[in-house]
Design a protein around this motif. Structure first.
Motif, mmCIF file in Angstrom:
data_model
loop_
_atom_site.group_PDB
_atom_site.id
_atom_site.type_symbol
_atom_site.label_atom_id
_atom_site.label_comp_id
_atom_site.label_asym_id
_atom_site.label_seq_id
_atom_site.Cartn_x
_atom_site.Cartn_y
_atom_site.Cartn_z
ATOM 1 N N GLN A 45 167.270 -17.556 -30.729
ATOM 2 C CA GLN A 45 167.394 -18.441 -29.572
ATOM 3 C C GLN A 45 166.273 -19.497 -29.585
ATOM 4 O OE1 GLN A 45 166.889 -16.318 -25.825
ATOM 5 N NE2 GLN A 45 168.953 -16.967 -25.232
ATOM 6 N N ALA A 46 165.066 -19.050 -29.898
ATOM 7 C CA ALA A 46 163.928 -19.975 -29.932
ATOM 8 C C ALA A 46 164.102 -20.989 -31.057
ATOM 9 C CB ALA A 46 162.631 -19.186 -30.112
ATOM 10 N N ARG A 47 164.624 -20.547 -32.179
ATOM 11 C CA ARG A 47 164.780 -21.470 -33.308
ATOM 12 C C ARG A 47 165.855 -22.512 -33.012
ATOM 13 N NH1 ARG A 47 163.737 -20.847 -39.554
ATOM 14 N NH2 ARG A 47 162.101 -19.573 -38.651
ATOM 15 N N ILE A 48 166.929 -22.098 -32.371
ATOM 16 C CA ILE A 48 167.972 -23.062 -31.986
ATOM 17 C C ILE A 48 167.358 -24.140 -31.094
ATOM 18 C CG2 ILE A 48 170.034 -23.326 -30.543
ATOM 19 C CD1 ILE A 48 170.961 -20.575 -31.662
ATOM 20 N N LYS A 49 166.554 -23.708 -30.135
ATOM 21 C CA LYS A 49 165.915 -24.650 -29.218
ATOM 22 C C LYS A 49 164.985 -25.597 -29.980
ATOM 23 C CE LYS A 49 164.900 -23.234 -24.952
ATOM 24 N NZ LYS A 49 164.217 -22.454 -23.903
ATOM 25 N N ARG A 50 164.227 -25.044 -30.913
ATOM 26 C CA ARG A 50 163.279 -25.868 -31.672
ATOM 27 C C ARG A 50 164.022 -26.901 -32.532
ATOM 28 N NH1 ARG A 50 162.276 -26.259 -37.181
ATOM 29 N NH2 ARG A 50 162.019 -24.019 -37.489
ATOM 30 N N LEU A 51 165.099 -26.480 -33.194
ATOM 31 C CA LEU A 51 165.847 -27.431 -34.035
ATOM 32 C C LEU A 51 166.420 -28.565 -33.184
ATOM 33 C CD1 LEU A 51 167.696 -24.983 -36.466
ATOM 34 C CD2 LEU A 51 165.763 -26.493 -37.005
ATOM 35 N N ALA A 52 166.909 -28.215 -32.012
ATOM 36 C CA ALA A 52 167.494 -29.241 -31.139
ATOM 37 C C ALA A 52 166.433 -30.242 -30.690
ATOM 38 C CB ALA A 52 168.145 -28.573 -29.932
ATOM 39 N N ARG A 53 165.229 -29.754 -30.465
ATOM 40 C CA ARG A 53 164.134 -30.625 -30.026
ATOM 41 C C ARG A 53 163.660 -31.505 -31.183
ATOM 42 N NH1 ARG A 53 160.999 -26.598 -27.890
ATOM 43 N NH2 ARG A 53 159.834 -26.540 -29.821
ATOM 44 N N GLN A 54 163.534 -30.881 -32.357
ATOM 45 C CA GLN A 54 162.938 -31.573 -33.511
ATOM 46 C C GLN A 54 163.883 -32.616 -34.104
ATOM 47 O OE1 GLN A 54 161.343 -28.718 -36.222
ATOM 48 N NE2 GLN A 54 160.845 -30.215 -37.810
ATOM 49 N N TYR A 55 165.189 -32.360 -34.029
ATOM 50 C CA TYR A 55 166.173 -33.253 -34.664
ATOM 51 C C TYR A 55 167.167 -33.752 -33.621
ATOM 52 C CZ TYR A 55 164.166 -31.194 -38.855
ATOM 53 O OH TYR A 55 163.290 -30.788 -39.837
ATOM 54 N N ARG A 56 166.608 -34.264 -32.535
ATOM 55 C CA ARG A 56 167.408 -34.652 -31.375
ATOM 56 C C ARG A 56 168.604 -35.544 -31.736
ATOM 57 N NH1 ARG A 56 165.193 -34.098 -26.388
ATOM 58 N NH2 ARG A 56 163.113 -33.845 -27.281
ATOM 59 N N ASP A 57 168.390 -36.450 -32.696
ATOM 60 C CA ASP A 57 169.441 -37.429 -33.028
ATOM 61 C C ASP A 57 170.580 -36.815 -33.828
ATOM 62 O OD1 ASP A 57 167.427 -37.038 -34.974
ATOM 63 O OD2 ASP A 57 168.068 -38.836 -36.062
ATOM 64 N N LEU A 58 170.386 -35.608 -34.334
ATOM 65 C CA LEU A 58 171.402 -35.024 -35.227
ATOM 66 C C LEU A 58 171.994 -33.724 -34.705
ATOM 67 C CD1 LEU A 58 169.620 -35.537 -38.680
ATOM 68 C CD2 LEU A 58 171.598 -36.799 -37.807
ATOM 69 N N VAL A 59 171.561 -33.251 -33.549
ATOM 70 C CA VAL A 59 171.929 -31.903 -33.094
ATOM 71 C C VAL A 59 172.433 -31.914 -31.659
ATOM 72 C CG1 VAL A 59 171.066 -29.563 -32.623
ATOM 73 C CG2 VAL A 59 170.182 -30.830 -34.584
ATOM 74 N N ASP A 60 173.510 -31.164 -31.417
ATOM 75 C CA ASP A 60 173.853 -30.722 -30.059
ATOM 76 C C ASP A 60 173.803 -29.202 -30.060
ATOM 77 O OD1 ASP A 60 174.486 -33.294 -29.132
ATOM 78 O OD2 ASP A 60 176.542 -33.131 -29.883
ATOM 79 N N VAL A 61 173.393 -28.630 -28.944
ATOM 80 C CA VAL A 61 173.523 -27.186 -28.763
ATOM 81 C C VAL A 61 174.707 -26.950 -27.834
ATOM 82 C CG1 VAL A 61 172.443 -25.083 -27.896
ATOM 83 C CG2 VAL A 61 171.069 -26.775 -29.133
ATOM 84 N N ILE A 62 175.629 -26.123 -28.286
ATOM 85 C CA ILE A 62 176.819 -25.830 -27.488
ATOM 86 C C ILE A 62 176.693 -24.413 -26.935
ATOM 87 C CG2 ILE A 62 179.333 -25.546 -27.540
ATOM 88 C CD1 ILE A 62 179.362 -27.483 -29.939
ATOM 89 N N ASP A 63 176.723 -24.276 -25.628
ATOM 90 C CA ASP A 63 176.793 -22.944 -25.015
ATOM 91 C C ASP A 63 178.245 -22.487 -25.060
ATOM 92 O OD1 ASP A 63 174.105 -22.990 -24.455
ATOM 93 O OD2 ASP A 63 174.356 -23.545 -22.342
#
Ligand SMILES: [Zn+2]
Length: 572
Positions: free
Chosen positions: A123-141
């Motif tokens: 869960q923490a890694r998903i959050k970190r990737l979304a923050r670090q690569y904002r332009d390339l990532v969406d997180v879908i619940d």
């Protein structure tokens, strides 16, 4: 005399050792004693032979084969002979997989995995990737929250070796029911009725007495009284073997959910998917990689997370990766079954299923606590147990329990919901462990006549196999791990029937080219001349190696998707 057909004859070289694998069918299908031997000759004239073994599945002859055999160098001829006198044509073995991905460019970034990851870590890694690569990532619940890492609080009232009840809370232990006490008491007076009272977190059952003041309630009567008087708080069952026995004065027993994990939030869990790409709008072909349907397969989320981070990190530095993210819309569910995974990390490392307990009566005895749950990869709707297919169970304690109905579980519903919501998804990989398999539909058959789900068309079978060879080649690029040809093919042919698995649903219902990995290939031990299995939770070094090589396989799947989309566009 029988007739022999060589179905497969492949060779490859890895870490300095050449291997040969063959699969041969005889027309003497009903003779269990027919022996088939393969003779080979190498380029330098060395010869040798090895026996094949008869492979039957569901009581029906399939073929003869052997594990890959070491040979001194490239084999150029292979012949099979049978104990009934049959001799095959001489075959030139072909190179496997005979497909290589483009070499990694200088500066390619990889190795983002340092340790096994718990659900909280993921869960923490998903959050970190979304923050670090904002332009390339969406997180879908994903839409269905899971039960959470929770269980009912339970305890034995009485002594299971003599006479006892299993008493459990109707709510979960974390819902203020852990520590609640249960007891039976002797009222100390004659001719008293059986009564049940609950006060100050103590359930007290006062046993009935006779004219002499002796307690006379049976186990069954006490269980029935608790269920009748406190149906919203407690569920009581007579322990197996205690039926009809006098209920002893017992307790107080403290009920407890028995869960050991202290860092896990006790609430329903939101399963998340990462969506990666430059154009995350459905305009590009979609690829789905999902892992850890089975909780104990700890290496599998390492594969999908390594894959995701490779795509993101290299998008900034490697033009080829950037181009893939321009052309492909990538979905990753690193952990389909978080509750089971939490249980696997904290309580019982061999947990396969989720944490939902559908058992009734005696099967709810806490002695069965490590056998509860639903096998997520048997809970889908196509070729299911409920449709009469093989490889799942109606027994709630079975490792392959199919659930109460198709898609009864939040976890399986999440996978299908994501695929349905994104019809651009055309390729999918279901990542499992272990054993080194690469598979595709059909994944199930009916017992009667071993009738599989419909076979893919010849064109689609060709796409499955050619893509598999590319992906197997990419896996081998990392440390030379070659997935065997005997373990590359339709699930029902190379492994077993798995009724109600997710890949079948994605393929037959949604038209997605849906594969399954079993990461963690057997390792060749030259000292013993044997293949050795790696297990579900190998020492981290091995799990790390699996994450690196199979992440490379997933990158190749993205290239397969890109090429397929380009070919379709060119064909108009
Ligand atoms: Zn699995």
């Amino acid at each position: 005399m029988d007739t022999l057909q060589v179905q497969q004859a492949y060779w490859w070289t890895t870490t300095g050792q050449t291997f040969l694998q063959a699969q041969v069918a005889t027309t003497a299908t009903d003779d269990p004693d027919v022996e088939i031997t393969v003779s080979w000759r190498t380029a330098d004239g060395t010869t040798g032979s090895f026996p094949l073994y008869r492979f039957e599945d569901s009581g029906e002859y399939q073929y003869h084969y052997a594990l890959p055999q070491p040979v001194p160098n490239r084999p150029v001829q292979l012949t099979a002979t049978s104990s009934l006198g049959g001799v095959s044509r001489a075959i030139t073995p072909t190179l496997w997989p005979n497909a290589s991905p483009p070499p990694l460019p200088a500066g390619y970034q990889k190795d983002f995995i340092d340790a096994y990851l718990t659900p909280v870590d993921i869960q923490a890694r998903i959050k970190r990737l979304a923050r670090q690569y904002r332009d390339l990532v969406d997180v879908i619940d994903l839409p269905n929250k899971t039960q959470g890492y929770r269980r009912n609080a339970v305890g034995y009232l009485g002594d299971p070796a003599v006479a006892a009840l299993v008493v459990e809370s109707v709510r979960f232990g974390d819902q203020n029911m852990n520590g609640v006490q249960v007891r039976t008491v002797d009222p100390g007076r004659t001719n008293r009725p059986l009564t049940v009272g609950y006060r100050d977190r103590v359930l007290t059952v006062s046993l009935a007495t006779d004219t002499a003041g002796k307690t006379v309630s049976t186990t069954d009567e006490v269980a029935a009284a608790i269920n009748a008087r406190q149906p919203d708080r407690f569920r009581a069952t007579v322990e197996d073997g205690s039926a009809g026995l006098p209920m002893p004065v017992a307790g107080p027993t403290r009920l407890d959910d028995g869960l050991q994990g202290t860092e896990v939030p006790a609430r329903p869990w939101t399963v998340q998917a990462l969506r990666l790409g430059v154009h995350r709008d459905g305009s590009r072909v979609g690829v789905l990689a999902y892992s850890q349907e089975h909780a104990r397969e700890w290496a599998t989320p390492l594969v999908t997370l390594e894959f995701a981070e490779r795509m993101l990190a290299n998008a900034r530095t490697d033009p080829a990766t950037r181009e893939l993210l321009e052309q492909v819309d990538i979905f990753v569910i690193p952990m389909v079954n978080p509750d089971g995974a939490n249980y696997s990390f904290n309580d019982f490392n061999f947990q396969r299923k989720n944490l939902v307990n559908h058992c009734t009566r005696a099967a709810r005895d806490p002695k069965n606590r490590t056998s509860w749950g639903v096998d997520i990869n048997r809970n889908y709707t196509v070729g299911s147990y409920f449709d009469g297919y093989v490889g799942a169970s109606a027994n709630c304690l079975s490792g392959t329990y199919a659930g109460t109905a198709e898609l009864s579980e939040a976890e399986s519903g999440n996978v299908i919901a994501l695929a349905q919501d994104h019809p651009n998804i055309k390729f999918a990989m279901n990542v499992h462990s272990y054993g080194g398999y690469f598979m595709w539909p059909p994944g199930a058959y009916r017992a009667d006549g071993r009738v599989t789900l419909p076979r893919p068309s010849i064109d689609e079978s060709t796409l499955f196999l050619n893509s598999a060879r590319r992906i197997v080649g990419a896996i081998a690029q990392e440390r030379g791990t070659v997935t065997w040809p005997s373990q590359t093919g339709p699930v029902a042919d190379v492994l077993y029937s798995a009724a109600g698995n997710s890949a079948d649903q994605l393929y037959y219902e949604l038209g997605i080219f849906a594969w399954d990995f079993e990461v963690g290939n057997d390792r060749w031990n030259p000292a013993t001349n044997q293949w050795e299995g790696v297990g579900f939770q190998p020492p981290f070094d091995e799990a790390h190696g699996e994450s690196q090589e199979y992440a490379g396989g997933l990158v190749e799947m993205v290239r397969v998707a890109r090429d397929h989309a380009a070919a379709e566009a060119a064909a108009g």
